[in-house]
Design a protein around this motif. Structure first.
Motif, mmCIF file in Angstrom:
data_model
loop_
_atom_site.group_PDB
_atom_site.id
_atom_site.type_symbol
_atom_site.label_atom_id
_atom_site.label_comp_id
_atom_site.label_asym_id
_atom_site.label_seq_id
_atom_site.Cartn_x
_atom_site.Cartn_y
_atom_site.Cartn_z
ATOM 1 N N PRO A 115 0.802 -1.233 0.000
ATOM 2 C CA PRO A 115 0.000 0.000 0.000
ATOM 3 C C PRO A 115 0.834 1.283 0.000
ATOM 4 C CG PRO A 115 -0.169 -1.165 2.105
ATOM 5 C CD PRO A 115 0.506 -2.090 1.161
ATOM 6 N N ILE A 116 1.980 1.269 0.694
ATOM 7 C CA ILE A 116 2.800 2.492 0.725
ATOM 8 C C ILE A 116 3.392 2.760 -0.649
ATOM 9 C CG2 ILE A 116 4.854 3.556 1.733
ATOM 10 C CD1 ILE A 116 4.316 1.991 4.293
ATOM 11 N N ALA A 117 3.928 1.719 -1.275
ATOM 12 C CA ALA A 117 4.496 1.885 -2.618
ATOM 13 C C ALA A 117 3.412 2.285 -3.617
ATOM 14 C CB ALA A 117 5.187 0.597 -3.073
ATOM 15 N N GLU A 118 2.234 1.669 -3.483
ATOM 16 C CA GLU A 118 1.128 2.008 -4.385
ATOM 17 C C GLU A 118 0.713 3.464 -4.228
ATOM 18 O OE1 GLU A 118 -1.830 -0.843 -3.449
ATOM 19 O OE2 GLU A 118 -0.804 -2.507 -4.463
ATOM 20 N N GLU A 119 0.719 3.950 -2.988
ATOM 21 C CA GLU A 119 0.380 5.351 -2.768
ATOM 22 C C GLU A 119 1.442 6.262 -3.385
ATOM 23 O OE1 GLU A 119 -0.540 8.568 0.815
ATOM 24 O OE2 GLU A 119 -0.093 6.471 1.311
ATOM 25 N N GLY A 120 2.713 5.853 -3.256
ATOM 26 C CA GLY A 120 3.787 6.636 -3.873
ATOM 27 C C GLY A 120 3.637 6.715 -5.382
ATOM 28 N N VAL A 121 3.289 5.582 -5.998
ATOM 29 C CA VAL A 121 3.074 5.565 -7.447
ATOM 30 C C VAL A 121 1.934 6.502 -7.826
ATOM 31 C CG1 VAL A 121 2.356 4.121 -9.398
ATOM 32 C CG2 VAL A 121 4.024 3.249 -7.755
ATOM 33 N N LYS A 122 0.867 6.498 -7.031
ATOM 34 C CA LYS A 122 -0.273 7.366 -7.310
ATOM 35 C C LYS A 122 0.119 8.838 -7.181
ATOM 36 C CE LYS A 122 -4.948 8.504 -5.783
ATOM 37 N NZ LYS A 122 -4.609 9.946 -5.634
ATOM 38 N N ARG A 123 0.894 9.163 -6.168
ATOM 39 C CA ARG A 123 1.317 10.552 -5.987
ATOM 40 C C ARG A 123 2.162 11.028 -7.174
ATOM 41 N NH1 ARG A 123 1.093 12.863 -0.862
ATOM 42 N NH2 ARG A 123 0.136 11.546 0.757
ATOM 43 N N ALA A 137 5.148 19.343 -1.707
ATOM 44 C CA ALA A 137 5.251 19.566 -0.257
ATOM 45 C C ALA A 137 4.567 18.439 0.518
ATOM 46 C CB ALA A 137 4.632 20.919 0.101
ATOM 47 N N ASP A 138 3.409 18.034 0.041
ATOM 48 C CA ASP A 138 2.686 16.950 0.706
ATOM 49 C C ASP A 138 3.452 15.637 0.590
ATOM 50 O OD1 ASP A 138 0.465 15.957 2.141
ATOM 51 O OD2 ASP A 138 -0.368 15.125 0.293
ATOM 52 N N MET A 139 4.082 15.420 -0.584
ATOM 53 C CA MET A 139 4.847 14.183 -0.761
ATOM 54 C C MET A 139 6.080 14.164 0.133
ATOM 55 S SD MET A 139 6.461 12.493 -4.234
ATOM 56 C CE MET A 139 4.896 12.581 -5.077
ATOM 57 N N GLU A 140 6.690 15.317 0.340
ATOM 58 C CA GLU A 140 7.865 15.360 1.223
ATOM 59 C C GLU A 140 7.482 14.952 2.642
ATOM 60 O OE1 GLU A 140 11.668 18.280 2.124
ATOM 61 O OE2 GLU A 140 9.782 19.162 1.423
ATOM 62 N N THR A 141 6.333 15.418 3.107
ATOM 63 C CA THR A 141 5.849 15.008 4.436
ATOM 64 C C THR A 141 5.587 13.508 4.471
ATOM 65 O OG1 THR A 141 4.820 17.176 4.729
ATOM 66 C CG2 THR A 141 4.050 15.390 6.154
ATOM 67 N N TRP A 142 4.936 13.015 3.417
ATOM 68 C CA TRP A 142 4.653 11.577 3.305
ATOM 69 C C TRP A 142 5.951 10.770 3.303
ATOM 70 C CZ3 TRP A 142 6.199 8.410 -0.764
ATOM 71 C CH2 TRP A 142 5.617 7.134 -0.829
ATOM 72 N N LEU A 143 6.961 11.236 2.579
ATOM 73 C CA LEU A 143 8.234 10.537 2.484
ATOM 74 C C LEU A 143 8.929 10.477 3.841
ATOM 75 C CD1 LEU A 143 10.406 9.272 0.599
ATOM 76 C CD2 LEU A 143 11.321 11.578 0.268
ATOM 77 N N THR A 144 8.984 11.603 4.532
ATOM 78 C CA THR A 144 9.624 11.649 5.846
ATOM 79 C C THR A 144 8.909 10.732 6.837
ATOM 80 O OG1 THR A 144 10.299 13.944 5.427
ATOM 81 C CG2 THR A 144 10.342 13.170 7.709
ATOM 82 N N ALA A 189 10.719 6.959 8.378
ATOM 83 C CA ALA A 189 10.978 6.755 9.809
ATOM 84 C C ALA A 189 10.374 5.452 10.317
ATOM 85 C CB ALA A 189 10.426 7.935 10.610
ATOM 86 N N ARG A 190 9.476 4.835 9.533
ATOM 87 C CA ARG A 190 8.763 3.643 10.003
ATOM 88 C C ARG A 190 9.074 2.383 9.199
ATOM 89 N NH1 ARG A 190 6.439 8.081 11.262
ATOM 90 N NH2 ARG A 190 5.045 8.298 13.077
ATOM 91 N N VAL A 191 9.783 2.530 8.093
ATOM 92 C CA VAL A 191 10.091 1.387 7.226
ATOM 93 C C VAL A 191 11.538 0.977 7.438
ATOM 94 C CG1 VAL A 191 10.323 0.650 4.820
ATOM 95 C CG2 VAL A 191 8.356 2.036 5.523
ATOM 96 N N ALA A 192 11.794 -0.334 7.454
ATOM 97 C CA ALA A 192 13.164 -0.831 7.611
ATOM 98 C C ALA A 192 14.027 -0.296 6.477
ATOM 99 C CB ALA A 192 13.168 -2.353 7.605
ATOM 100 N N GLY A 223 12.285 0.458 1.829
ATOM 101 C CA GLY A 223 13.192 1.415 2.465
ATOM 102 C C GLY A 223 14.237 1.938 1.490
ATOM 103 N N GLU A 224 14.776 1.039 0.647
ATOM 104 C CA GLU A 224 15.763 1.464 -0.353
ATOM 105 C C GLU A 224 15.133 2.395 -1.377
ATOM 106 O OE1 GLU A 224 18.895 1.020 -0.426
ATOM 107 O OE2 GLU A 224 19.208 -0.499 1.120
ATOM 108 N N ALA A 225 13.888 2.102 -1.784
ATOM 109 C CA ALA A 225 13.220 2.946 -2.769
ATOM 110 C C ALA A 225 12.965 4.346 -2.209
ATOM 111 C CB ALA A 225 11.902 2.308 -3.200
ATOM 112 N N LEU A 226 12.518 4.416 -0.963
ATOM 113 C CA LEU A 226 12.279 5.716 -0.337
ATOM 114 C C LEU A 226 13.592 6.462 -0.103
ATOM 115 C CD1 LEU A 226 9.518 4.763 2.279
ATOM 116 C CD2 LEU A 226 9.228 5.755 -0.010
ATOM 117 N N LYS A 227 14.635 5.715 0.222
ATOM 118 C CA LYS A 227 15.958 6.336 0.408
ATOM 119 C C LYS A 227 16.446 6.954 -0.905
ATOM 120 C CE LYS A 227 20.728 5.136 1.650
ATOM 121 N NZ LYS A 227 21.633 4.009 2.037
#
Length: 512
Positions: free
Chosen positions: A348-356, A388-395, A399-402, A408-412
């Motif tokens: 779900p997190i990755a899917e939300e990122g794709v949607k954003r 701006a909203d995505m930056e908040t989502w990313l941060t 902080a919660r993903v390994a 975690g690597e994709a968000l990094k």
């Protein structure tokens, strides 16, 4: 085809025949439906929004075979039921269009007799006209040049004769148009020289591959100043794309191949109505180190749009001496890493990122083709809040993903290149991704599949130079064959080096 005479008189036999025919039609419909679904699935995999395939051309062969099978079934259906027009209505095929510039060969089919059954003469009241595409196989011809010699009967002052025309291959067989054909066949149509020699042999022209190689090498030498001028012109811009792709090169000492790289430097200002013509220049380098990019980009200053390869970091190093370069990064690469995660299961997190990211792309589609100021205003008003909203989502999720997990690597990755990913919001000339240059690299990859590797570094350099001119022709809707023939002719006829810019592809045919 069945006629009424072929139908049985027995009612039971006739029923059996009708049932069998209906079953055949049902099986045909099922086969067509199944094949059409496969075609749709292949196209979705290759070109759909969720596809992150780097090379959709790999699907072409499978699609050709599937579509051929469908056509064969349709042909069978039409043969069985020539009077049934429902089959043709079910198909919505793109049959192409015949351009007006093609020469037309008229043929008039008259009835056997123009005398009416009453004895009177028939007169025309209209006509049906159809057009079909015909082809004459490539035909070689021989240009015979005669230079008569003249002498005076009254004196012995000498002989007058027209000078021999300049040739690219002195005392050689080919015209410049023939050499251009070989270049386009090799670097645009991906036909290695040995295959071209085989094609020529079918028309009785016995040429060694080494002879064709000599033609290509001499042409590459003569075209080198044009290629150099292309690079200089591109680096005058303040906004370019860059990417690299493998170029296997044979190592004569070991008999094996080693991996070099083609570095592509591209310009395309059309999305924001810029005045500079599009172009791409490939430069061969023996490696992928960032110092090769730095060397290629000497004298360039401005925005360089790239993927996340770490080798480009040296271009923005604090202690770097040279023109100022800003790196804009590619949202397509960031999206690709998230898409790969969604394919492995529920994410779900990755899917939300794709949607954003998809929301950003939808906005860009609306802004494409507008002036830079309008694009910038649209981005500031609508893209900035999304960023701006995505930056908040990313941060929040980092902080919660390994950190070592795929997500975690994709968000990094996104966080590491965040500043460069957001650069497009502050400049209406910058694109959201690096796909422009990736499209120019695709023909290089296709050629690599056919040629497997370059025979030498010098061969790779020639490959890069000629491919640059051909792909720049394509970007400017210029016929590469006509351009290369005219340019080689101009060069052998003494075109001045001081006016070499006139020979760049986007100036054809005005200056050539």
């Amino acid at each position: 085809m069945l006629t009424t005479a072929d139908l049985p008189d027995d009612i039971a036999a006739l029923k059996a025949m009708l049932i069998a025919s209906e079953e055949r039609n049902i099986r045909k419909d099922e086969r067509i439906t199944r094949l059409e679904k496969l075609v749709a699935a292949f196209k979705q995999a290759a070109f759909g929004r969720k596809s992150e395939k780097r090379d959709p051309d790999q699907f072409d062969l499978a699609l050709e075979d599937l579509e051929t099978a469908i056509a064969a079934i349709h042909a069978e259906e039409e043969t069985d039921s020539p009077g049934d027009k429902r089959a043709s209505k079910r198909r919505a095929a793109n049959r192409g269009a015949l351009p007006k510039h093609l020469p037309r060969v008229e043929e008039v089919l008259e009835p056997d007799s123009l005398t009416c059954s009453c004895g009177g003469c028939l007169h025309p009241i209209g006509e049906d006209v159809s057009e079909r595409l015909d082809v004459i196989p490539a035909q070689f011809r021989v240009i015979v040049t005669r230079r008569p010699k003249y002498a005076c009967r009254s004196c012995t002052d000498g002989i007058v004769q027209a000078p021999a025309p300049a040739r690219l291959i002195q005392s050689g067989l080919p015209t410049e148009a023939t050499i251009a054909h070989v270049l386009v066949s090799k670097y645009a149509d991906h036909l290695p020289l040995y295959r071209q020699a085989q094609i020529m042999s079918r028309q009785g022209i016995d040429l060694d591959r080494s002879t064709l190689s000599d033609w290509v090498g001499r042409a590459a030498f003569e075209l080198r100043p044009v290629f150099d001028a292309l690079i200089v012109d591109l680096k005058r811009s303040t906004k370019l794309f860059m990417d690299e792709t493998r170029a296997p090169v044979l190592d004569p000492g070991s008999g094996k191949t080693r991996t070099g790289y083609f570095w592509a430097l591209a310009r395309d200002d059309r999305p924001w109505n810029g005045g500079a013509p599009p172009g791409v220049a490939f430069t061969y380098a023996p490696g992928r180190g960032g110092h090769h990019a730095e060397q290629i980009l000497q004298d360039f200053s401005g925005v360089l749009q790239v993927d996340g390869y770490a080798g480009y970091n040296r271009l923005i190093a604090p202690d770097r001496v040279g023109p100022d370069i800003r790196l804009a990064y590619c949202w397509a690469h960031a999206r690709r890493k998230l898409v790969e995660i969604t394919r492995t299961g529920s994410a779900p997190i990755a899917e939300e990122g794709v949607k954003r990211i998809g929301d950003l792309y939808r906005l860009e589609a609306e802004l494409r083709g507008l002036e830079p100021e309008a694009r910038l205003a649209g981005r500031r008003e609508r893209a900035s809040p999304l960023i701006a909203d995505m930056e908040t989502w990313l941060t929040h999720h980092r902080a919660r993903v390994a950190a070592k997990s795929p997500l975690g690597e994709a968000l990094k990755y996104i966080a590491r290149y965040w500043e460069g990913l957001c650069l497009f919001v502050s400049d209406g000339r910058i694109e959201i991704d690096n796909n422009t240059v990736e499209r120019t690299i695709r023909p290089i990859a296709l050629n690599r599949k056919n040629a497997l590797f370059a025979g030498h570094e010098a061969g790779a350099e020639n490959w890069a130079a000629i491919a640059s001119l051909i792909e720049t022709c394509k970007l400017n809707t210029v016929d590469p064959q006509a351009y290369l023939a005219a340019t080689l002719t101009a060069i052998v006829n003494g075109h001045k080096q001081g006016r070499i810019d006139e020979l760049l592809p986007w100036n054809y045919p005005a200056k050539v």
